[in-house]
Design a protein around this motif. Structure first.
Motif, PDB file in Angstrom:
ATOM      1  N   GLN A 190      -2.445   6.897   4.119  1.00 24.38           N
ATOM      2  CA  GLN A 190      -3.497   6.327   4.978  1.00 24.38           C
ATOM      3  C   GLN A 190      -2.940   5.927   6.342  1.00 24.38           C
ATOM      4  O   GLN A 190      -3.688   5.730   7.285  1.00 24.38           O
ATOM      5  N   TYR A 235      -6.881  -0.763   2.302  1.00 28.40           N
ATOM      6  CA  TYR A 235      -6.540   0.634   2.012  1.00 28.40           C
ATOM      7  C   TYR A 235      -5.834   0.801   0.675  1.00 28.40           C
ATOM      8  O   TYR A 235      -5.307   1.870   0.372  1.00 28.40           O
ATOM      9  N   LEU A 236      -5.826  -0.257  -0.116  1.00 23.66           N
ATOM     10  CA  LEU A 236      -5.021  -0.261  -1.338  1.00 23.66           C
ATOM     11  C   LEU A 236      -5.455   0.822  -2.327  1.00 23.66           C
ATOM     12  O   LEU A 236      -4.628   1.448  -2.975  1.00 23.66           O
ATOM     13  N   ILE A 237      -6.743   1.031  -2.413  1.00 27.67           N
ATOM     14  CA  ILE A 237      -7.239   1.943  -3.452  1.00 27.67           C
ATOM     15  C   ILE A 237      -8.286   2.883  -2.862  1.00 27.67           C
ATOM     16  O   ILE A 237      -9.059   2.488  -1.986  1.00 27.67           O
ATOM     17  N   GLU A 238      -8.263   4.121  -3.317  1.00 23.35           N
ATOM     18  CA  GLU A 238      -9.213   5.126  -2.842  1.00 23.35           C
ATOM     19  C   GLU A 238     -10.048   5.611  -4.025  1.00 23.35           C
ATOM     20  O   GLU A 238      -9.727   5.337  -5.174  1.00 23.35           O
ATOM     21  N   ASN A 263       0.801  -1.229   0.000  1.00 23.25           N
ATOM     22  CA  ASN A 263       0.000   0.000   0.000  1.00 23.25           C
ATOM     23  C   ASN A 263       0.831   1.274   0.000  1.00 23.25           C
ATOM     24  O   ASN A 263       0.415   2.287  -0.529  1.00 23.25           O
ATOM     25  N   ASP A 286       1.047   6.640   0.246  1.00 20.73           N
ATOM     26  CA  ASP A 286       0.265   5.621  -0.471  1.00 20.73           C
ATOM     27  C   ASP A 286       0.633   5.585  -1.954  1.00 20.73           C
ATOM     28  O   ASP A 286       0.593   6.609  -2.640  1.00 20.73           O
TER      29      ASP A 286
HETATM   30 CA    CA Z   1      -3.933   3.186  -0.656  1.00 22.81          CA
END
Ligand code: CA
Ligand code: GLC
Ligand code: MG
Length: 606
Positions: A209, A250-253, A143, A216
């Motif tokens: 994050q 939390y990998l992608i927003e 991440n 990130d």
């Molecule tokens: Ca992320």
């Protein structure tokens, strides 16, 4: 004539009856005898029923006296895993890092952190572990990268190919103050404060994050996705057996492209105890569990499977980390479209949903939730603690250590142990002055830090009752050694007749039984206090765990436990149990003390 005829008829009738009786007997007997052969057991892959042990390298064993655990320390104690009956280890990050988040802020994904040793040490660790038949998993932290990483430095400098390596966004104007700037959205970091940090040089905000020093990655950038494959490949080429994969929710927003070009605010939770900079102020709608992240996990699975196909050897695994609701958690296994992801997502239910307050019904309910939601063919796993949460005996009660370890080892699937659980290590006390965890330092103050601090679960391992519990010869260790080490340590437990460690050894030893690797399970509460877990398989001894999770003694009626035929034998019991290994159990009821567990062996089901 008539009598002759009558006699003949009678004889025929008798013969006929005899034949019918014979047929019936034959049918009945042929059903009973010979007994059905043992079931054919599908061979399991190495990871499907392994006992997996988490090492927190900084706190396991220090070989060079600097007060910090290291790879040579782990190498010197590899025998411990054999001894404990562990099949595989996963290590929290050992890569080059400024140690803001103790290794979860990686500055070079291809190097070993100097305090832990060298690449040669790592190669030695792998070779020796493999020599002992122990698999080694690394922690893959996709991440984010340290703001000291080359990636970030290049991205700040807008070097070609690195411009969009991270999530960069312009400031928003402050409607109330023209000379002020505002972050792109209200997103809150896991460690408190805005998830956006201003960068002077680039004159933009970047997303984090977690800590400010953990930027990130931008997973919508193909270059980043490719780099993740490179990192995995590098360590697989070294011989790693797979990865624990960090912080996946939390990998992608949310993508500004879907929101009129700006980052959407997370909705407010409405919880008045939180201020805008505090975690809990918002609901992470745009920052956590986004559906696109799973596609990336499925790509990684494809990658490791292809690696195996191309390179041969044994299965390389992905065990994913993420705290999420059961639906989002199960998606890590794969989806209904047939895409597959992690070999399993870690099951944190014992950490997040059960505690000293839970009764036997809560335990059964939470255990069955996982088994119910898990997709067909999935492999379950059970986690009782880790470096992010208070230790297992502290969250539950100390008299439950053996029962919890027994549940871990007897439930179907993979048993996960955090270092110290095998000897019942409790949280260590860490004063505010000694506190080093970034989460505690950011979110807490001298009065509240203990609510957030992860340091108590990270104090050094207790090897023996010598200086620093045998962890290190340093005058000062990176975190203080917990005060209870003279009482709770491995050497003492090995020497005493009954100990948590000896119970743990008995439990791992029985995992080879086909009943545990292949058998069915049945789990139920017998009362508010006591639960049973039955494991059974034709032609293999039945195993029954009875565990009183309550605070008072409890008597249970054994005839209510299915598949248990008496007499049964005590295989192992809690250290405070009045029963000892080999005791015969033949009564109608069994009384269990508070926290007591017994594992019984009984005749196989037919
Ligand atoms: Ca992320
Ligand atoms: C995971 C790790 C935790 C770390 C965080 C950020 O939750 O277990 O220790 O702080 O990810 O990498
Ligand atoms: Mg050291």
């Amino acid at each position: 004539m008539k009598t002759l005829k009558a006699v003949a008829v009678a004889a025929i009738v008798v013969i006929a009856l005899g034949v019918v009786a014979g047929i019936i007997t034959w049918v009945v007997l042929s059903q009973r005898n010979p007994p059905l052969p043992p079931p054919e057991l599908k061979p399991l892959d190495w990871w499907e029923h392994c006992a997996l042990y988490q090492i927190y390298p900084r706190s396991f064993k220090d070989s060079d006296g600097d007060g910090i655990g290291d790879l040579q320390g782990i190498i010197s104690e590899l025998e411990h895993f054999k001894d404990a009956g562990v099949d595989a280890i996963w290590m929290s990050p050992i890569f080059e890092s400024p140690m803001v988040d103790f290794g979860y802020d990686i500055s070079n994904f291809y190097e070993i952190h100097y305090e832990y040793g060298t690449m040669e040490d790592f190669e030695e660790l792998l070779a020796k572990a493999h020599g002992l038949g122990i698999r080694v998993l690394l922690d893959f932290v996709p991440n984010h990268a340290s703001t000291e990483s080359e990636y970030f430095i290049k991205s700040v400098a807008m070097e070609e190919g690195y411009e969009d390596y991270f999530i960069w966004a312009d400031a928003l104007p402050d409607p109330n103050n023209a000379s002020n700037r505002l972050p792109p959205s209200n997103w809150v970091s896991q460690f408190g404060g805005s998830a956006w940090e201003w960068n002077e040089q680039r004159q933009q905000y970047y997303l984090h994050q977690f800590a400010i020093e953990q930027a990130d990655f931008n997973f919508r950038n193909q270059a980043v996705r490719d780099e993740m494959f490179n990192i995995m490949e590098f360590w697989l080429d070294k011989g790693a057996d797979g990865f624990r994969v960090d912080a996946l929710p939390y990998l992608i927003e949310a993508d500004p492209a879907d929101h009129n070009g700006s980052y959407p605010d997370d909705p407010l939770s409405g919880l008045i105890q939180f201020e805008p900079h505090q975690l809990g102020y918002t609901i992470p709608l745009y920052t956590k569990d986004l559906i696109e992240l799973y596609e990336i996990v499925y790509e990684w699975r494809e990658f490791v499977d292809k690696y195996l196909k191309d390179n041969g050897g044994d299965t390389r695994v992905l065990f994913s980390e993420g705290y999420a609701n059961v639906t989002m958690t199960m998606l890590y296994y794969g989806n209904e479209e047939g895409e597959i992801g992690a070999h399993f997502p870690f099951n944190f239910d014992f950490v997040t949903d059960l505690s000293a307050k839970s009764n036997a019904r809560d335990f059964v309910y939470i255990i069955l939730r996982w088994l119910t939601y898990m997709p067909y063919g999935g492999v379950a796993n059970w986690v009782f603690g880790n470096h992010d949460n208070n230790r297992m005996p502290t969250r539950f009660r100390e008299n439950m250590v053996d029962g919890l370890n027994a549940l871990n080892m007897l439930l179907p699937g993979v048993a996960v142990t955090y270092q110290g659980e095998e000897i019942g290590m409790r949280d260590g006390y860490v004063s505010w002055e000694d506190t080093v965890d970034v989460e505690a330092c950011n979110r807490g103050d001298p009065d509240t830090y203990h609510l957030y601090s992860r340091d108590p679960a990270r104090t050094p391992y207790h090897w023996n009752d010598s200086m620093n519990a045998g962890f290190s010869t340093a005058n000062r260790t990176w975190l203080p050694v917990a005060e209870d080490y003279p009482e709770i340590n491995l050497a003492k437990q090995k020497a005493s007749e009954r100990s948590h460690f000896k119970v743990y050894q008995s439990l791992t030893a029985i995992r080879d039984s086909p009943t545990l690797s292949h058998g069915e399970y049945d789990i139920r509460a017998l009362s508010d206090r006591t639960l049973y877990l039955v494991r059974y398989l034709r032609a293999s001894d039945t195993l029954v765990l009875l565990f009183n999770v309550g605070e008072r003694p409890d008597s249970v009626v054994l005839s209510r436990v299915p598949h248990l035929t008496l007499p049964a034998t005590v295989y192992v019991s809690s250290i405070h149990s009045s029963r000892v290994n080999g005791d015969r159990i033949d009564g109608e009821t069994l009384t269990l003390a508070a926290g007591e567990m017994v594992v019984l062996t009984a005749a196989p089901v037919s």
